[in-house]
Enzyme design. Structure first.
Site, PDB file in Angstrom:
ATOM      1  N   GLU A  55       0.846  -1.200   0.000  1.00 52.12           N
ATOM      2  CA  GLU A  55       0.000   0.000   0.000  1.00 52.12           C
ATOM      3  C   GLU A  55       0.878   1.244   0.000  1.00 52.12           C
ATOM      4  O   GLU A  55       1.995   1.234   0.536  1.00 52.12           O
ATOM      5  CB  GLU A  55      -0.915  -0.054   1.246  1.00 52.12           C
ATOM      6  CG  GLU A  55      -1.840   1.116   1.470  1.00 52.12           C
ATOM      7  CD  GLU A  55      -2.839   1.390   0.344  1.00 52.12           C
ATOM      8  OE1 GLU A  55      -2.420   1.509  -0.808  1.00 52.12           O
ATOM      9  OE2 GLU A  55      -4.038   1.517   0.668  1.00 52.12           O
TER      10      GLU A  55
ATOM     11  N   ASP B 105      -3.277   5.513   6.409  1.00 52.86           N
ATOM     12  CA  ASP B 105      -3.807   6.776   6.928  1.00 52.86           C
ATOM     13  C   ASP B 105      -4.760   6.463   8.083  1.00 52.86           C
ATOM     14  O   ASP B 105      -4.324   6.170   9.186  1.00 52.86           O
ATOM     15  CB  ASP B 105      -4.478   7.509   5.768  1.00 52.86           C
ATOM     16  CG  ASP B 105      -4.871   8.938   6.082  1.00 52.86           C
ATOM     17  OD1 ASP B 105      -4.127   9.610   6.801  1.00 52.86           O
ATOM     18  OD2 ASP B 105      -5.921   9.390   5.594  1.00 52.86           O
TER      19      ASP B 105
ATOM     20  N   ASP C  73      -1.891  10.449  -5.331  1.00 56.44           N
ATOM     21  CA  ASP C  73      -2.559  11.484  -6.122  1.00 56.44           C
ATOM     22  C   ASP C  73      -3.315  12.491  -5.284  1.00 56.44           C
ATOM     23  O   ASP C  73      -3.591  12.279  -4.100  1.00 56.44           O
ATOM     24  CB  ASP C  73      -3.578  10.829  -7.057  1.00 56.44           C
ATOM     25  CG  ASP C  73      -4.830  10.392  -6.301  1.00 56.44           C
ATOM     26  OD1 ASP C  73      -4.684   9.682  -5.281  1.00 56.44           O
ATOM     27  OD2 ASP C  73      -5.939  10.764  -6.707  1.00 56.44           O
TER      28      ASP C  73
HETATM   29  P1  IMP Z   1      -7.134   4.961   4.836  1.00 61.24           P
HETATM   30  O1  IMP Z   1      -8.260   4.029   4.588  1.00 61.24           O
HETATM   31  O2  IMP Z   1      -7.619   6.254   5.433  1.00 61.24           O
HETATM   32  O3  IMP Z   1      -5.973   4.385   5.581  1.00 61.24           O
HETATM   33  O4  IMP Z   1      -6.709   5.431   3.401  1.00 61.24           O
HETATM   34  C1  IMP Z   1      -5.606   5.007   2.742  1.00 61.24           C
HETATM   35  C2  IMP Z   1      -5.730   5.539   1.339  1.00 61.24           C
HETATM   36  O5  IMP Z   1      -6.083   6.923   1.345  1.00 61.24           O
HETATM   37  C3  IMP Z   1      -4.393   5.488   0.646  1.00 61.24           C
HETATM   38  O6  IMP Z   1      -4.262   4.289  -0.050  1.00 61.24           O
HETATM   39  C4  IMP Z   1      -4.475   6.672  -0.279  1.00 61.24           C
HETATM   40  O7  IMP Z   1      -5.074   6.284  -1.474  1.00 61.24           O
HETATM   41  C5  IMP Z   1      -5.365   7.648   0.411  1.00 61.24           C
HETATM   42  N1  IMP Z   1      -4.587   8.693   1.129  1.00 61.24           N
HETATM   43  C6  IMP Z   1      -4.525   8.879   2.456  1.00 61.24           C
HETATM   44  N2  IMP Z   1      -3.712   9.910   2.760  1.00 61.24           N
HETATM   45  C7  IMP Z   1      -3.247  10.372   1.584  1.00 61.24           C
HETATM   46  C8  IMP Z   1      -2.336  11.437   1.230  1.00 61.24           C
HETATM   47  O8  IMP Z   1      -1.767  12.181   2.048  1.00 61.24           O
HETATM   48  N3  IMP Z   1      -2.118  11.602  -0.098  1.00 61.24           N
HETATM   49  C9  IMP Z   1      -2.680  10.819  -1.052  1.00 61.24           C
HETATM   50  N4  IMP Z   1      -3.538   9.824  -0.771  1.00 61.24           N
HETATM   51  C10 IMP Z   1      -3.813   9.601   0.542  1.00 61.24           C
HETATM   52 MG    MG Z   2      -4.399   3.923  -2.058  1.00 61.34          MG
END
Ligand code: IMP
Ligand code: MG
Length: 185
Positions: free
Chosen positions: A108, A112, A168
């Site tokens: 991944e 986040d 992105d």
């Molecule tokens: P989570 O489900 O919030 O952990 O999201 C993870 C996904 O969110 C990553 O695979 C990214 O596609 C997107 N994402 C989270 N933070 C960022 C960032 O700072 N820049 C770009 N994409 C992000």
């Molecule tokens: Mg992603």
């Protein structure tokens, strides 16, 4: 106007990805691996990482979308809320390879809130792999909503929004060779 500031240079990234590859190679010596990249952000990281692991391995991709949580081109998001996960993750592309009994490494771009990887991990576990590990290029622990443990982490970064090296903003900037902070969103 959005402004880009280099956070991790291409050289810094390449060095760290090589170290991660060495670690994976040590951990799985004598075994085979299937890497599964999470589309689309992990595509570039995966392509660099797999070339640093000289073991019997292959790769595949999985696709997910998170409802309404990522900024689109027409939005002018004010702050973090604009890209917060709403908790609903949906599978858009399943893996093509069988995973039962195999060593799976989920790849991944960034960890986040943790919602995406929690969802994908559950899905992959249902296939009954022999082992399941997570490799994330970036980790933003300050933003976590669900606990999730990655075995291989490239860099721990602050909460700011980052782009480049696959990541992105509304589908832009994926092709930047460096990871940059996107300022004045
Ligand atoms: P989570 O489900 O919030 O952990 O999201 C993870 C996904 O969110 C990553 O695979 C990214 O596609 C997107 N994402 C989270 N933070 C960022 C960032 O700072 N820049 C770009 N994409 C992000
Ligand atoms: Mg992603």
């Amino acid at each position: 106007m959005p402004n880009l500031k280099v956070l991790l240079s291409r050289e810094t990234i390449a060095r760290r990805v090589a170290e991660m590859g060495e670690e994976i190679t040590r951990d799985f010596r004598g075994q085979s691996i299937i890497f599964i990249g999470v589309l689309k952000g992990a595509a570039i990281f995966l392509s660099d990482l797999v070339r640093q692991v000289p073991l019997d391995s292959t790769f595949d991709f999985i696709g997910v979308s998170s409802y309404g949580n990522r900024p689109t081109a027409n939005e002018d998001p004010a702050g973090h809320a604009a890209w917060d996960s709403l908790g609903a993750v949906r599978l858009t592309k399943d893996v093509d390879e069988p995973l039962a009994g195999r060593n799976v490494i989920l790849v991944e771009d960034i960890l986040d809130t943790g919602l995406t990887l929690n969802y994908i991990s559950k899905l992959v576990r249902a296939h009954q792999p022999r082992s399941l590990r997570i490799a994330a290029l970036l980790d933003k622990p300050s933003r976590r909503k669900q606990p999730i443990e990655a075995h291989y982490i490239g860099f721990t970064v602050p909460g700011a929004y980052v782009v480049g090296y696959g990541l992105d903003y509304a589908e832009k900037y994926r092709n930047l060779p460096d990871v940059c902070v996107l300022e004045n969103l």
